[in-house]
Design a protein around this motif. Structure first.
Motif, PDB file in Angstrom:
ATOM      1  N   ARG A   4       0.843  -1.196   0.000  1.00 46.97           N
ATOM      2  CA  ARG A   4       0.000   0.000   0.000  1.00 46.97           C
ATOM      3  C   ARG A   4       0.880   1.248   0.000  1.00 46.97           C
ATOM      4  N   TYR A   5       0.303   2.321  -0.491  1.00 47.00           N
ATOM      5  CA  TYR A   5       0.947   3.630  -0.461  1.00 47.00           C
ATOM      6  C   TYR A   5       0.036   4.609   0.269  1.00 47.00           C
ATOM      7  N   THR A   6       0.650   5.561   0.954  1.00 44.19           N
ATOM      8  CA  THR A   6      -0.109   6.638   1.563  1.00 44.19           C
ATOM      9  C   THR A   6      -0.383   7.718   0.524  1.00 44.19           C
ATOM     10  N   ILE A   7      -1.624   8.153   0.456  1.00 43.12           N
ATOM     11  CA  ILE A   7      -2.019   9.266  -0.395  1.00 43.12           C
ATOM     12  C   ILE A   7      -2.153  10.500   0.496  1.00 43.12           C
ATOM     13  N   TYR A   8      -1.589  11.625   0.061  1.00 45.26           N
ATOM     14  CA  TYR A   8      -1.538  12.834   0.879  1.00 45.26           C
ATOM     15  C   TYR A   8      -2.442  13.917   0.293  1.00 45.26           C
ATOM     16  N   ARG A   9      -3.210  14.548   1.161  1.00 42.15           N
ATOM     17  CA  ARG A   9      -3.996  15.702   0.730  1.00 42.15           C
ATOM     18  C   ARG A   9      -3.096  16.935   0.710  1.00 42.15           C
ATOM     19  N   LEU A  10      -3.208  17.715  -0.364  1.00 48.97           N
ATOM     20  CA  LEU A  10      -2.348  18.881  -0.549  1.00 48.97           C
ATOM     21  C   LEU A  10      -3.104  20.179  -0.262  1.00 48.97           C
ATOM     22  N   THR A  11      -2.440  21.082   0.419  1.00 53.46           N
ATOM     23  CA  THR A  11      -2.978  22.411   0.690  1.00 53.46           C
ATOM     24  C   THR A  11      -2.063  23.439   0.044  1.00 53.46           C
ATOM     25  N   PRO A  12      -2.585  24.287  -0.869  1.00 50.27           N
ATOM     26  CA  PRO A  12      -1.722  25.274  -1.527  1.00 50.27           C
ATOM     27  C   PRO A  12      -1.121  26.250  -0.521  1.00 50.27           C
ATOM     28  N   PRO A 146      11.741  10.193  -4.212  1.00 48.19           N
ATOM     29  CA  PRO A 146      11.809  11.495  -4.879  1.00 48.19           C
ATOM     30  C   PRO A 146      10.436  11.948  -5.356  1.00 48.19           C
ATOM     31  N   VAL A 147      10.312  13.243  -5.596  1.00 51.08           N
ATOM     32  CA  VAL A 147       9.088  13.818  -6.142  1.00 51.08           C
ATOM     33  C   VAL A 147       9.385  14.294  -7.560  1.00 51.08           C
ATOM     34  N   VAL A 148       8.567  13.866  -8.522  1.00 51.86           N
ATOM     35  CA  VAL A 148       8.725  14.253  -9.921  1.00 51.86           C
ATOM     36  C   VAL A 148       7.488  15.027 -10.358  1.00 51.86           C
ATOM     37  N   GLY A 149       7.578  15.659 -11.526  1.00 49.51           N
ATOM     38  CA  GLY A 149       6.442  16.386 -12.055  1.00 49.51           C
ATOM     39  C   GLY A 149       6.616  17.885 -12.066  1.00 49.51           C
ATOM     40  N   GLY A 150       7.717  18.380 -11.494  1.00 51.99           N
ATOM     41  CA  GLY A 150       7.978  19.806 -11.511  1.00 51.99           C
ATOM     42  C   GLY A 150       7.572  20.533 -10.253  1.00 51.99           C
ATOM     43  N   GLY A 151       6.732  19.923  -9.419  1.00 53.81           N
ATOM     44  CA  GLY A 151       6.233  20.604  -8.238  1.00 53.81           C
ATOM     45  C   GLY A 151       6.933  20.221  -6.957  1.00 53.81           C
ATOM     46  N   PRO A 208      10.212   3.842  -7.987  1.00 55.02           N
ATOM     47  CA  PRO A 208       9.040   4.519  -7.415  1.00 55.02           C
ATOM     48  C   PRO A 208       9.317   5.991  -7.131  1.00 55.02           C
ATOM     49  N   ALA A 209       8.256   6.806  -7.174  1.00 54.54           N
ATOM     50  CA  ALA A 209       8.348   8.229  -6.854  1.00 54.54           C
ATOM     51  C   ALA A 209       6.943   8.710  -6.517  1.00 54.54           C
ATOM     52  N   TYR A 210       6.847   9.964  -6.091  1.00 60.55           N
ATOM     53  CA  TYR A 210       5.548  10.633  -5.946  1.00 60.55           C
ATOM     54  C   TYR A 210       5.456  11.737  -6.992  1.00 60.55           C
ATOM     55  N   TYR A 211       4.213  12.061  -7.367  1.00 55.18           N
ATOM     56  CA  TYR A 211       3.995  13.076  -8.405  1.00 55.18           C
ATOM     57  C   TYR A 211       3.420  14.340  -7.796  1.00 55.18           C
ATOM     58  N   ALA A 212       4.088  15.485  -8.085  1.00 56.61           N
ATOM     59  CA  ALA A 212       3.590  16.809  -7.717  1.00 56.61           C
ATOM     60  C   ALA A 212       3.555  17.658  -8.977  1.00 56.61           C
ATOM     61  N   GLN A 219      -3.685  20.815  -7.713  1.00 56.65           N
ATOM     62  CA  GLN A 219      -3.553  19.400  -7.380  1.00 56.65           C
ATOM     63  C   GLN A 219      -4.070  19.182  -5.970  1.00 56.65           C
ATOM     64  N   ASP A 220      -4.983  18.239  -5.818  1.00 54.29           N
ATOM     65  CA  ASP A 220      -5.599  17.987  -4.511  1.00 54.29           C
ATOM     66  C   ASP A 220      -4.859  16.928  -3.703  1.00 54.29           C
ATOM     67  N   PHE A 221      -4.235  15.955  -4.401  1.00 55.59           N
ATOM     68  CA  PHE A 221      -3.598  14.844  -3.697  1.00 55.59           C
ATOM     69  C   PHE A 221      -2.215  14.562  -4.287  1.00 55.59           C
TER      70      PHE A 221
END
Length: 534
Positions: A4-12, A146-151, A208-212, A219-221
């Protein structure tokens, strides 16, 4: 292997004009009277050459001293990489520029790079090169990934005597929301290959990575992805694949390859649009092919490799480019993708296609030697097929209309200045310039995405020089690193190559109707290239 992976809610982050003014004072000068403007993306403060912007969608920031950042004429006494890291920490601590993070979010070790310029005198053959700034990037990590996607990066650029000349970044606050079932990489890859079964790939790997998302997108999550890399085989050619992001959990957007394009008519000519030009964007009538003088309307075109090369983002990436220029009144000459993206459009029939437009955008796969296209030729365009020097043979890009080309792929601007094995870009691609002003691309492996074409065009329409528009686009969308080895990594460099002479230097070219444009650099006296880390 995770279950399983944790999904995170994002707050701008805060995107108010109060925070914007505070940032302007912290980054540049507390006493300056900045002018506040609203844009489609957020708020901008400007004083002379200094600009600070906040994005409404994320609270991400962009700041630059445009008289210093990415200017080849600047001669700077630069700090060392280690000194620049200390300067970045000092500035961040003083002004809270790096948001504090709670576990499992953390800042990874800083990555250092910068901006480089190389130039060759065509009479003497002498090449000179120097560094223009030092860059420090703090990459975001989640659960050690790591976080990919530019954010997920914060970037500091330091110029003469360590003065800050550029700053950008975005770190939305993230809180755990729920758990999602993991998708094993082999299953994700199997699903991906089923959607695009025709291409041949070797050396397939994933991590594996996370996307921002980039700062201009909401982006909400924050969710996990598999980063897939490999080697594409196109005919006799092998080139690094543009890295692909696949779902790593049962949460998040599914992979979508886009709609098949109509089969290209045998008698098609530039201006045929069995394409996806925006229904809401006005398309002006095409100017006469016989016209060589700057007269409206201007013309744009795209070639792209999508499902033919396993890339889900290319079709939308190219579409964003032509939508923006069509909305500005430009004529869209062509938008050919996959099997319709003929190599012959760039070589044998360039007068009808690529060299009949003013600005052409390609996205797909590339390396230092060329980029992937479709039959009826050999499946890729090589530097050996564009001539041996500027104006020789003198009948390719720029001999008619073409001023600017962007290659959004994994090259072709690799160079030994960046990494060993990159060769000499000024000797490799000099034959592309038969009147062409700029060849823009990357100097290493990059990530597939849907945003480059639209952002490049939007920044250019906003009055940025084309090099500034391209460099900013890449910095906001691509991460700083790619995990690859030399000459294609581990840092990602975006670049622009040009030729010039006294009175005709395209380094400051703008798009037509959005600023100054150099005269055609025929019989140039120098070749130049500039790169900066994304």
């Amino acid at each position: 292997m995770r279950d399983r992976y944790t999904i995170y809610r994002l707050t701008p982050q805060d995107s108010s004009d109060e925070r914007l003014r505070q940032l302007a004072g912290s980054l540049f000068d507390q006493n300056q009277d900045y002018r506040l403007d609203k844009t489609a993306d957020g708020l901008t403060l400007r004083h002379g050459h200094r600009v600070v912007e906040l994005f409404h969608a994320s609270g991400g920031v962009w700041a630059a001293d445009e008289s210093q950042l990415w200017r080849p004429s600047v001669k700077a006494d630069l700090p060392s990489a280690d000194e620049a890291v200390l300067l970045a920490h000092k500035l961040s601590d003083k002004h809270r520029l790096l948001p504090p993070l709670d576990k499992p979010l953390a800042w990874g070790p800083p990555v250092t790079g910068g901006t480089w310029h190389a130039q060759r005198d065509l009479k003497t053959g002498q090449r000179q090169q120097r560094q223009l700034d030092v860059q420090v990037v703090f990459p975001l990590q989640v659960d050690g990934l790591p976080v990919v996607g530019g954010g997920g990066d914060f970037s500091f650029s330091f110029g003469h005597q360590g003065r800050l000349i550029g700053f950008s970044g975005n770190a939305r606050q993230a809180t755990p929301a729920f758990e999602a079932q993991a998708i094993p990489p082999e299953k994700a890859i199997e699903q991906w290959r089923a959607q695009c079964p025709k291409f041949e790939i070797q050396d397939l790997m994933s991590r594996p990575a996370y996307y921002a998302a980039p700062s201009h997108l909401g982006q909400d999550f924050l969710y996990p992805v598999h980063v897939v890399q490999g080697t594409i085989v196109s005919g006799k050619h092998r080139m690094p694949m543009r890295q692909v992001l696949l779902p790593a959990s049962d949460f998040g957007p599914p992979l979508q390859m886009g709609q098949p394009q109509e089969i290209r008519p045998r008698n098609a000519r530039a201006g045929h649009r069995a394409t996806e030009t925006s229904k809401h964007a006005p398309v002006a009538p095409r100017r006469s092919p016989a016209s060589r003088s700057p007269s409206r309307p201007w013309e744009a075109g795209t070639s792209w490799i999508g499902s033919l090369g396993g890339l889900a983002g290319s079709q939308a990436n190219a579409q964003g480019f032509i939508n923006e220029w069509a909305a500005a009144g430009w004529h869209i000459d062509f938008n050919w993708g996959n099997a319709n993206a003929f190599e012959s459009d760039w070589r044998r029939n360039d007068d009808t296609w690529v060299d009949a437009a003013d600005f052409v955008f390609y996205t797909g796969h590339a390396d230092m030697n060329g980029w992937m296209l479709a039959n009826p030729d050999d499946g890729s365009l090589s530097y050996t097929e564009v001539g041996g020097a500027p104006g020789k043979p003198g009948d390719l890009w720029g001999a008619n209309d073409l001023e600017w080309v962007t290659i959004a792929a994994c090259g072709p601007l690799q160079d030994n200045l960046l990494y060993p094995g990159g060769g000499d870009v000024l000797a490799r691609w000099d034959g592309a310039f038969d009147g062409l002003h700029l060849l823009m691309g990357y100097g290493g492996i990059t990530f597939d995405n849907t945003e480059e074409g639209g952002r490049l065009a939007r920044y250019a329409k906003g009055g940025a020089t084309l090099i500034d528009a391209w460099f900013r686009t890449a910095r906001e969308i691509q991460p700083a690193t790619n995990g690859a080895s030399a000459p294609n990594g581990p840092n990602i460099y975006v670049g622009a190559m040009w030729v010039g002479k006294a009175g005709a230097d395209p380094v400051s070219d703008h798009a037509w109707d959005h600023g100054s444009v150099s005269a055609d650099p025929s019989s140039p006296s120098f070749l130049a290239c500039m790169w900066t880390m994304t």
